[in-house]
Design an enzyme around this catalytic site. Structure first.
Site, PDB file in Angstrom:
ATOM      1  N   SER A 187       0.830  -1.219   0.000  1.00 31.41           N
ATOM      2  CA  SER A 187       0.000   0.000   0.000  1.00 31.41           C
ATOM      3  C   SER A 187       0.858   1.261   0.000  1.00 31.41           C
ATOM      4  O   SER A 187       0.616   2.187  -0.784  1.00 31.41           O
ATOM      5  CB  SER A 187      -0.974   0.010   1.176  1.00 31.41           C
ATOM      6  OG  SER A 187      -0.313  -0.238   2.394  1.00 31.41           O
ATOM      7  N   HIS A 204      -1.897  -8.880   1.814  1.00 35.40           N
ATOM      8  CA  HIS A 204      -1.600  -7.623   2.518  1.00 35.40           C
ATOM      9  C   HIS A 204      -2.768  -7.328   3.472  1.00 35.40           C
ATOM     10  O   HIS A 204      -3.064  -8.136   4.344  1.00 35.40           O
ATOM     11  CB  HIS A 204      -1.356  -6.526   1.467  1.00 35.40           C
ATOM     12  CG  HIS A 204      -0.811  -5.231   1.981  1.00 35.40           C
ATOM     13  ND1 HIS A 204      -0.200  -5.091   3.188  1.00 35.40           N
ATOM     14  CD2 HIS A 204      -0.809  -3.977   1.428  1.00 35.40           C
ATOM     15  CE1 HIS A 204       0.164  -3.829   3.368  1.00 35.40           C
ATOM     16  NE2 HIS A 204      -0.200  -3.127   2.317  1.00 35.40           N
ATOM     17  N   HIS A 224       5.856 -12.796   7.233  1.00 39.09           N
ATOM     18  CA  HIS A 224       6.090 -11.399   6.845  1.00 39.09           C
ATOM     19  C   HIS A 224       7.284 -11.314   5.903  1.00 39.09           C
ATOM     20  O   HIS A 224       8.217 -12.112   6.008  1.00 39.09           O
ATOM     21  CB  HIS A 224       6.348 -10.512   8.075  1.00 39.09           C
ATOM     22  CG  HIS A 224       6.065  -9.071   7.793  1.00 39.09           C
ATOM     23  ND1 HIS A 224       7.011  -8.234   7.250  1.00 39.09           N
ATOM     24  CD2 HIS A 224       4.941  -8.335   7.932  1.00 39.09           C
ATOM     25  CE1 HIS A 224       6.472  -7.040   7.089  1.00 39.09           C
ATOM     26  NE2 HIS A 224       5.217  -7.074   7.494  1.00 39.09           N
ATOM     27  N   ARG A 248       3.132  -4.951  16.605  1.00 39.23           N
ATOM     28  CA  ARG A 248       1.745  -4.469  16.468  1.00 39.23           C
ATOM     29  C   ARG A 248       0.782  -5.571  16.929  1.00 39.23           C
ATOM     30  O   ARG A 248      -0.288  -5.302  17.447  1.00 39.23           O
ATOM     31  CB  ARG A 248       1.457  -4.080  15.005  1.00 39.23           C
ATOM     32  CG  ARG A 248       2.377  -2.982  14.491  1.00 39.23           C
ATOM     33  CD  ARG A 248       2.201  -2.750  12.997  1.00 39.23           C
ATOM     34  NE  ARG A 248       2.496  -3.944  12.220  1.00 39.23           N
ATOM     35  CZ  ARG A 248       2.288  -4.068  10.911  1.00 39.23           C
ATOM     36  NH1 ARG A 248       1.769  -3.051  10.229  1.00 39.23           N
ATOM     37  NH2 ARG A 248       2.586  -5.191  10.275  1.00 39.23           N
ATOM     38  N   ASP A 251      -2.186  -8.626  11.482  1.00 39.76           N
ATOM     39  CA  ASP A 251      -3.542  -9.029  11.118  1.00 39.76           C
ATOM     40  C   ASP A 251      -4.060 -10.228  11.908  1.00 39.76           C
ATOM     41  O   ASP A 251      -5.256 -10.513  11.888  1.00 39.76           O
ATOM     42  CB  ASP A 251      -3.601  -9.338   9.615  1.00 39.76           C
ATOM     43  CG  ASP A 251      -3.257  -8.117   8.789  1.00 39.76           C
ATOM     44  OD1 ASP A 251      -3.802  -7.041   9.087  1.00 39.76           O
ATOM     45  OD2 ASP A 251      -2.434  -8.225   7.865  1.00 39.76           O
TER      46      ASP A 251
HETATM   47  N1  HAX Z   1       1.265 -19.689   5.387  1.00 40.95           N
HETATM   48  C1  HAX Z   1       1.690 -20.552   4.443  1.00 40.95           C
HETATM   49  N2  HAX Z   1       2.766 -20.353   3.681  1.00 40.95           N
HETATM   50  C2  HAX Z   1       3.465 -19.236   3.902  1.00 40.95           C
HETATM   51  C3  HAX Z   1       3.112 -18.289   4.883  1.00 40.95           C
HETATM   52  C4  HAX Z   1       1.945 -18.546   5.632  1.00 40.95           C
HETATM   53  N3  HAX Z   1       1.497 -17.697   6.555  1.00 40.95           N
HETATM   54  N4  HAX Z   1       3.992 -17.284   4.865  1.00 40.95           N
HETATM   55  C5  HAX Z   1       4.878 -17.585   3.879  1.00 40.95           C
HETATM   56  N5  HAX Z   1       4.550 -18.753   3.304  1.00 40.95           N
HETATM   57  C6  HAX Z   1       5.176 -19.384   2.144  1.00 40.95           C
HETATM   58  C7  HAX Z   1       5.097 -18.452   0.943  1.00 40.95           C
HETATM   59  O1  HAX Z   1       3.804 -18.538   0.331  1.00 40.95           O
HETATM   60  C8  HAX Z   1       6.213 -18.949   0.089  1.00 40.95           C
HETATM   61  O2  HAX Z   1       5.772 -20.124  -0.552  1.00 40.95           O
HETATM   62  P1  HAX Z   1       6.283 -20.490  -2.044  1.00 40.95           P
HETATM   63  O3  HAX Z   1       7.745 -20.746  -1.912  1.00 40.95           O
HETATM   64  O4  HAX Z   1       5.478 -21.693  -2.385  1.00 40.95           O
HETATM   65  O5  HAX Z   1       5.982 -19.304  -2.898  1.00 40.95           O
HETATM   66  C9  HAX Z   1       7.271 -19.348   1.133  1.00 40.95           C
HETATM   67  O6  HAX Z   1       6.558 -19.548   2.358  1.00 40.95           O
HETATM   68  C10 HAX Z   1       8.333 -18.282   1.352  1.00 40.95           C
HETATM   69  O7  HAX Z   1       7.685 -17.050   1.636  1.00 40.95           O
HETATM   70  P2  HAX Z   1       8.378 -15.932   2.563  1.00 40.95           P
HETATM   71  O8  HAX Z   1       9.630 -15.502   1.885  1.00 40.95           O
HETATM   72  O9  HAX Z   1       8.481 -16.411   3.954  1.00 40.95           O
HETATM   73  O10 HAX Z   1       7.273 -14.813   2.568  1.00 40.95           O
HETATM   74  P3  HAX Z   1       7.010 -13.664   1.481  1.00 40.95           P
HETATM   75  O11 HAX Z   1       7.918 -12.529   1.807  1.00 40.95           O
HETATM   76  O12 HAX Z   1       7.068 -14.215   0.098  1.00 40.95           O
HETATM   77  O13 HAX Z   1       5.500 -13.284   1.778  1.00 40.95           O
HETATM   78  C11 HAX Z   1       3.651 -12.817   3.178  1.00 40.95           C
HETATM   79  C12 HAX Z   1       5.145 -12.585   2.947  1.00 40.95           C
HETATM   80  C13 HAX Z   1       3.191 -11.925   4.296  1.00 40.95           C
HETATM   81  C14 HAX Z   1       2.888 -12.451   1.905  1.00 40.95           C
HETATM   82  C15 HAX Z   1       3.426 -14.298   3.553  1.00 40.95           C
HETATM   83  O14 HAX Z   1       4.069 -14.577   4.776  1.00 40.95           O
HETATM   84  C16 HAX Z   1       1.950 -14.673   3.644  1.00 40.95           C
HETATM   85  O15 HAX Z   1       1.349 -15.007   2.614  1.00 40.95           O
HETATM   86  N6  HAX Z   1       1.329 -14.626   4.865  1.00 40.95           N
HETATM   87  C17 HAX Z   1      -0.077 -14.892   5.025  1.00 40.95           C
HETATM   88  C18 HAX Z   1      -0.907 -13.693   4.608  1.00 40.95           C
HETATM   89  C19 HAX Z   1      -0.751 -12.552   5.571  1.00 40.95           C
HETATM   90  O16 HAX Z   1      -0.876 -12.699   6.778  1.00 40.95           O
HETATM   91  N7  HAX Z   1      -0.498 -11.346   5.039  1.00 40.95           N
HETATM   92  C20 HAX Z   1      -0.382 -10.124   5.854  1.00 40.95           C
HETATM   93  C21 HAX Z   1       1.071  -9.701   6.058  1.00 40.95           C
HETATM   94  C22 HAX Z   1       1.186  -8.438   6.866  1.00 40.95           C
HETATM   95  C23 HAX Z   1       0.593  -7.306   6.121  1.00 40.95           C
HETATM   96  O17 HAX Z   1       1.043  -6.845   5.098  1.00 40.95           O
HETATM   97  N8  HAX Z   1      -0.513  -6.851   6.590  1.00 40.95           N
HETATM   98  O18 HAX Z   1      -1.236  -6.008   5.886  1.00 40.95           O
END
Ligand code: HAX
Length: 436
Positions: free
Chosen positions: A239, A269, A316, A325, A371
């Site tokens: 964002s 996000h 994250h 947070r 979240d």
């Molecule tokens: N559940 C399952 N798998 C997860 C995971 C979770 N909570 N977090 C990471 N992974 C997976 C990723 O999908 C990725 O899988 P692939 O190799 O198959 O693509 C792998 O672990 C490596 O990811 P990472 O490097 O640890 O994490 P990223 O930086 O790529 O992504 C995210 C960060 C926040 C998007 C990710 O942790 C996620 O999808 N979390 C769940 C959704 C979530 O809670 N989002 C909110 C984040 C905070 C925010 O921005 N709030 O607004």
């Protein structure tokens, strides 16, 4: 001195620092970039500047160099409340200084003056089907306001670059003042029989938002806490980055913030806060309303992972520990709703999910983010329509994104334009690279 004058002094004092860095040290290298970073979402590449907040992977967020507990302790508090004025936090983000009470009141008076919604914005919201997502409505309301932009008008008239920050500030103050009213209108139209509650000029932003939502105390404090915690997370998150990117083409803050909200609406996000509650409700449904055991919870988590889905609220891109947070909200729950079953379930997920994610071995950070906790508090105070939760995030996030855009224009940051390369180029460089 007024907030605007204070800000102008600070921008003027800061400009030579940015100019000198560019002129005298522009070719100094600060980073190397790997193929993984280029393909993998530009992770960790140092390509943005902000002085408003900094996210350390171990410590978590600092707003203007202050931790969350420091911010909460130092900002002036609303009389009779646990939480500080959101207006004071905006002053801090914008200027880097803790405001006095009268400086807070000045922001409050400004937002009060600017807070009314034009009829055409209300009509825009009403024109959307009632089953449109609240983030679609919220974003449409912001975009509709674009016709008010002083920046767009002054740019069309011909404006000196050095003055860009001024109408950007005016637009940001106007938008910030109206966001709670847009959000509350969406909420009451969609979920509360279309019966609306007018703002009360005597209240601060958090108090007024609770009033317009129609939710009793301490929802005013919940709102203050929520907006402050969600305000900023440095510049690289989707964002904030979107807001910065769009504004870098000199689109005004209405365009830029509407775009930022389209990014916040993604489930990886900001929409994760609604996904968390959806996930929890699903567990409760499968358990016919009773709390699962840790073993049952572990099985639910594996079910999600084995279905190729993410566990919402965990992981994250930058953080490598529990999000402070999350902790701040957990402390609030411990004080106000310690025995609430949903809070107990959230705590149980905290005990179980990191182990499951670690065992799966994919997520670099198995710990909860903001979240994972936020929806439970809303639910407890009666805001159970969880697809509205990202809108709440969107009001808070504006404090940081708009502050950043004002400074971007103040310091004359360039239009953003990273370079892309082809897969064949990456393959060539991969083969040519010296073996480690
Ligand atoms: N559940 C399952 N798998 C997860 C995971 C979770 N909570 N977090 C990471 N992974 C997976 C990723 O999908 C990725 O899988 P692939 O190799 O198959 O693509 C792998 O672990 C490596 O990811 P990472 O490097 O640890 O994490 P990223 O930086 O790529 O992504 C995210 C960060 C926040 C998007 C990710 O942790 C996620 O999808 N979390 C769940 C959704 C979530 O809670 N989002 C909110 C984040 C905070 C925010 O921005 N709030 O607004």
């Amino acid at each position: 001195m007024s907030l605007k004058d204070t800000l102008y002094q600070k921008i003027e004092a800061w400009r030579p620092r940015t100019k000198k860095l560019l002129k005298d040290y522009g070719d100094v290298k600060i980073d190397d970039v790997t193929i993984e970073q280029t393909v993998g979402g530009a992770r960790d590449i140092k390509a943005l500047v902000t002085d408003i907040s900094y996210l350390d992977p171990q410590e978590g967020i600092r707003f203007r160099d202050l931790t969350i507990p420091e911010v909460m302790a130092k900002l002036p508090k609303v009389p009779g409340s646990e939480m500080p004025y959101v207006e004071g936090h905006f002053y801090l983000l914008l200027t880097g200084e803790i405001p006095t009470l009268s400086e807070v009141q000045e922001v409050q008076a400004e937002w009060r003056k600017r807070g009314g919604l034009p009829l055409y914005v209300v009509e825009t919201l009403r024109a959307l089907p009632r089953d449109a997502h609240p983030m679609t409505m919220f974003t449409a309301g912001i975009l509709a306001l674009q016709r008010e932009s002083q920046f767009a008008r002054r740019y069309a008239e011909g404006m000196n670059k050095n003055d860009y920050w001024d109408p950007t500030y005016e637009d940001a103050m106007n938008l910030m003042a109206k966001l709670p009213a847009i959000a509350a209108y969406v909420y009451r139209m969609k979920y509360q029989a279309d019966i609306h509650i007018a703002a009360d000029a005597s209240l601060d932003m958090g108090g007024n938002f609770a009033r317009m939502m129609g939710v009793d105390k301490p929802y005013d404090d919940v709102s203050r806490m929520y907006f402050i915690l969600h305000s900023d997370h440095e510049s690289g998150n989707v964002s904030a980055h979107t807001g910065h990117l769009v504004a870098s083409s000199l689109s005004d803050v209405y365009y830029a913030y509407a775009a930022a909200m389209c990014g916040l609406a993604g489930p990886l996000h900001g929409l994760a806060n609604q996904e968390v509650l959806k996930w929890i409700q699903n567990v409760m449904k499968k358990m016919s309303g009773k709390l699962p055991t840790k073993a049952e919870l572990e099985a639910f988590l594996w079910e999600t992972l084995n279905a190729g889905q993410v566990v919402p609220g965990y992981g994250h891109a930058v953080l490598r520990k529990t999000d402070p947070r999350y902790t701040a909200q957990m402390e609030f729950c411990k004080k106000h709703l310690p025995d609430y079953p949903l809070f107990q379930l959230v705590n149980m997920i905290y005990e179980v999910a990191p182990g499951v994610l670690t065992k799966q071995g994919k997520a670099k950070n198995p710990w909860p983010n903001v979240d994972a906790q936020s929806g439970v508090i809303q639910w407890y105070y009666g805001v159970t329509e969880y697809d509205f939760y990202t809108v709440l995030f969107g009001i808070g996030r504006a404090l940081g994104v708009l502050s950043n855009i004002i400074w971007d224009r103040g310091l004359g940051y360039s239009i953003e334009r990273p370079k892309s390369v082809t897969t064949a180029m990456l393959e060539k460089w991969a083969i040519e690279a010296p073996k480690p």
